[in-house]
Design a protein around this motif. Structure first.
Motif: not given
Length: 808
Positions: A708-718, A723-730, A747-756
């Motif tokens: 259901a999502a767009p076939a290709t999500a644009p990469e952020p280039a603020p 598109v802006p980054f989802a989090t400051d860590t990203e 994935q790296l930013a999510h691991a940092i934020d979620a302590a994984h």
């Protein structure tokens, strides 16, 4: 804008059920944060690390089809693949289609819109020389000049077209016809024919060992120049190394009768009839014995926490001590320790491995529940726990912190896959005969180092009752299907509840049939010495064991009442006499701390102690008829008197009897775990969920969201209005880790934020490239502080040197 991959296009054209199958087989690509588009999913699926995780899941025919396609040089047609595998029609063609379907479910091979088969780029690199063939002609001709192509065509008798691209196409068309190649070779000099025919069957040539970088290439082999002039051999444009033979030429010279191996049918094994009742009976017996042995092993660890080696793990001496205390062999001890550790029942505690609080809850459960916990931990264990020696026959410690082994997990899965496909009502005559079947189902899984295929994992499965009478038991069936609820039901059906009573005999023994309950085992351990374990456990009462209970503060009346409550019959008279006699002598001498003072109500007894030759080393001196002093510490004096058959008790500073009750050592929940499968910073995790059927991951729901999502999500280039980054860590990670694509940044930013925990490909300043599992991540730009599981230490990593990210 980056062009869309053919994999993304193919994924986007799937229905929800088919995409869910891809997500189910390649779960690592859907790990948090979940992909936001089909394009991002395609990027994750084509990572080298992700493809490497998928390969051990493939059966032999799947790998053979993939190797043949790699040799042809994807994209290739299905007809060409079928011809190479001799699977153009009949049952072989159906088996080929099934293999291609399985490879597509793993997103490793897929059809494009032009009727060709594509394959993941890293999959082609899995073979240095697929089928013993070198690279295709087009790849070898990279860098060849237009004049060189014209010369090759002229030597072949083909009129050269005008442009370089046309000349390359004409040469490829010529070499694409095996008949043309054979007709050209037929006119070659004898030395050239001998060289080409030998090279076609020997595989690609390798550079000579003496060739150094920058040195001139070796002299051409006899007959090579004629073949080079016609493109039958191709030399590197810098003239380094030997001439190479294009795959098309080698296949033509091997002849139409040569075909790539394609073993679509698993090997046959000797079978014997077996009934479900026979399987249940044997599975019940061995599982009950293991559950009892595991309870004893962990009870011994609770009484005395095993010491760790300086190099890590529990060594042979400690394993032998635990085995002697628990009356269990080395295999049971190792299997119990590893599964209990994975289930969070044990944890590292400084220089020891101690039970956790989760162990206390586990010990209070019934044997079926206890067994289910350890069985599920074994199913997901990223190592082979009973492998006691390495390839050099060097002893391996238990809980040694070895890196996670995906091949070990796949060996277990391959074993159950093999047993699940045996005919109904049939089992193998000899369990080791399953080894070749496992090798067919999981050819890339880790086998046994002793040469017998998968002997160790087969032995573990029999020890746990997963295999019984050469067939898959009810335990194995529900492990394989991933039904944790049904597995628990079968454990309760096949394993008896814990025994709450004991038969206490006049020979001063207590016998418990089956697995004793935690309360019964604790009581008997406190007042008797365990002699045997298994289907029946035996304890023996002695003056020393009864005195041990008295030293712990128990009164003779309490001991008698507790034993009477669990005895199947009235307590025998010899045991009552033993308890009474031991209690009568217990405490006749009291030792007070000073360094230390001995006093009692019987002057004759104190005089006897003072005159005792074997107690002379204590330096006893009589101060009064009922008082002695000792130059030795209280505990040493207490031990010496007991060794000589006396039964003294110790006093506290207040003059009351000291209760000698040792509290079991328990590891703190925050101790880092040694394996990459568990984060180091947080609390201990429970046993991993089963590989299939886990409620935490719903591939169908994710497939619906992706389609259901767009076939290709644009990469952020603020900074460019993207598109802006989802989090400051990203944003911070992307700013410093320039080599990471946005999928890896997420994935790296999510691991940092979620302590994984996360796995990274790291390039050190020296240029060494390593893959490391990191946890306890702390972002400190331009650095990342983390616990490195490779070095077993806190380390600091430069973000710009992280070249890849993968979930653990």
């Amino acid at each position: 804008m980056k062009s869309r991959s053919t994999l993304a296009t193919w994924l986007d054209g799937l229905d929800g059920c088919r995409l869910a199958r891809v997500l189910e087989t390649r779960r690592d690509a859907a790990s948090p944060p979940e992909p936001r588009s089909v394009g991002e999913l395609a990027d994750r699926l084509q990572r080298p690390g992700s493809v490497a995780l998928a390969l051990p899941q493939l059966a032999l025919p799947h790998l053979q089809v993939a190797e043949a396609l790699a040799a042809l040089g994807a994209p290739a047609s299905r007809d060409a693949l079928a011809e190479l595998l001799e699977a153009a029609d009949g049952e072989a063609a159906r088996e080929l289609d099934a293999a291609l379907e399985a490879l597509a479910d793993h997103a490793l091979v897929w059809p494009d819109g032009a009727g060709k088969l594509r394959m993941a780029g890293p999959l082609r690199q899995a073979w240095d020389a697929p089928l013993g063939l070198d690279a295709p002609l087009e790849e070898l001709l990279t860098g060849t000049t237009s004049d060189e192509l014209r010369g090759m065509l002229a030597a072949l008798g083909v009129k050269p077209p005008g442009s370089k691209a046309q000349r390359l196409a004409a040469l490829m068309e010529h070499h694409g016809d095996p008949e043309r190649i054979l007709s050209v070779v037929a006119t070659a000099p004898a030395a050239t024919r001998k060289l080409l025919e030998g090279r076609a069957g020997a595989g690609p040539a390798r550079p000579a060992r003496f060739i150094m970088f920058g040195s001139p290439g070796p002299d051409l082999e006899p007959g090579a120049r004629w073949a080079l002039e016609r493109g039958l051999l191709v030399q590197d444009r810098h003239r380094y190394g030997p001439a190479r033979m294009p795959a098309e030429v080698a296949l033509a010279l091997r002849g139409p009768g040569w075909h790539a191996p394609f073993q679509a049918v698993p090997p046959s094994v000797g079978l014997a009839p077996v009934t479900p009742r026979e399987v249940d009976r044997e599975a019940s017996a061995v599982a009950s014995a293991f559950a009892a042995g595991a309870a004893s092993v962990l009870s011994a660890c609770s009484a005395t926490a095993p010491a760790r080696l300086k190099s890590g793990g529990i060594g042979a001496r400690e394993l032998a001590r635990i085995g002697k205390a628990a009356q269990a062999d080395d295999t049971v001890v190792r299997l119990t320790l590893e599964t209990a550790y994975a289930a969070g029942l044990l944890a590292r505690d400084c220089d020891r491995v101690a039970p956790t609080e989760a162990y206390d809850a586990w010990a209070a459960q019934e044997p079926p529940e206890q067994f289910a916990v350890l069985l599920q931990a074994w199913w997901n264990l990223p190592l082979t726990p009973t492998q006691a020696r390495d390839e050099d026959n060097k002893a391996l410690p238990a809980l040694g912190g070895a890196p996670p082994c995906n091949g070990c997990v796949q060996a277990r899965h391959g074993l159950l896959a093999s047993a699940a496909r045996l005919p109904t009502g049939q089992g193998v005559r000899v369990a080791s005969d399953l080894g070749p079947l496992v090798a067919w189902h999981r050819p890339l899984a880790d086998s046994s180092p002793d040469g017998t295929p998968f002997a160790t994992v087969i032995q573990e499965a029999e020890l746990l009752g997963v295999l019984a009478r050469g067939a898959l038991s009810a335990f194995g069936i529900h492990l394989w299907t991933g039904d944790a609820e049904r597995l628990g039901i079968e454990c309760r059906r096949l394993l008896p509840s814990a025994a709450a009573t004991a038969r206490i005999g006049a020979d001063l023994t207590a016998v418990v049939t089956g697995t004793p309950s935690a309360r019964l085992a604790s009581l008997l351990d406190s007042v008797a010495d365990r002699e045997t374990n298994g289907t029946a456990s035996v304890w023996r009462f002695s003056p020393g064991s009864v005195r041990r209970a008295l030293d712990a503060g128990r009164t003779p009346e309490d001991i008698t009442a507790d034993l009477a409550a669990v005895a199947a019959e009235p307590l025998p008279q010899p045991l009552s006499y033993l308890i009474t006699d031991t209690a009568r002598s217990h405490g006749r001498v009291r030792i007070a701390p000073a360094a230390c003072v001995l006093h009692g109500d019987e002057p004759a007894l104190l005089a006897e102690l003072a005159a005792h030759r074997k107690l002379a080393k204590l330096g006893l001196r009589q101060l009064a008829p009922t008082v002695l002093i000792s130059r030795s510490p209280l505990d040493a004096t207490l031990a010496a008197l007991r060794a000589e058959g006396y039964a003294p008790v110790a006093e506290t500073d207040e003059g009351t009897v000291r209760i000698e009750k040792t509290r079991p050592r328990r590891a703190a929940a925050c101790v880092p775990a040694p394996r990459g499968s568990r984060a180091r910073g947080g609390g201990r995790t429970a046993a991993p969920s089963m590989a299939k059927g886990s409620a935490a991951f719903d591939p169908s729901a994710l497939a619906t969201r992706l389609l259901a999502a767009p076939a290709t999500a644009p990469e952020p280039a603020p900074f460019e209005g993207g598109v802006p980054f989802a989090t400051d860590t990203e944003e911070i990670v992307a700013g410093w880790a320039k080599r990471l694509p946005y999928t890896d940044v997420r994935q790296l930013a999510h691991a940092i934020d979620a302590a994984h925990a996360i796995a990274v490909e790291y390039v050190a300043a020296s240029g060494n490239r390593t893959v490391r599992t990191l946890s306890r991540l702390e972002l400190d730009p331009p650095y990342l502080e983390a616990w490195c599981h490779l070095r077993e230490d806190e380390r600091v990593f430069t973000l710009s040197r992280i070249h890849g990210v993968m979930p653990t």
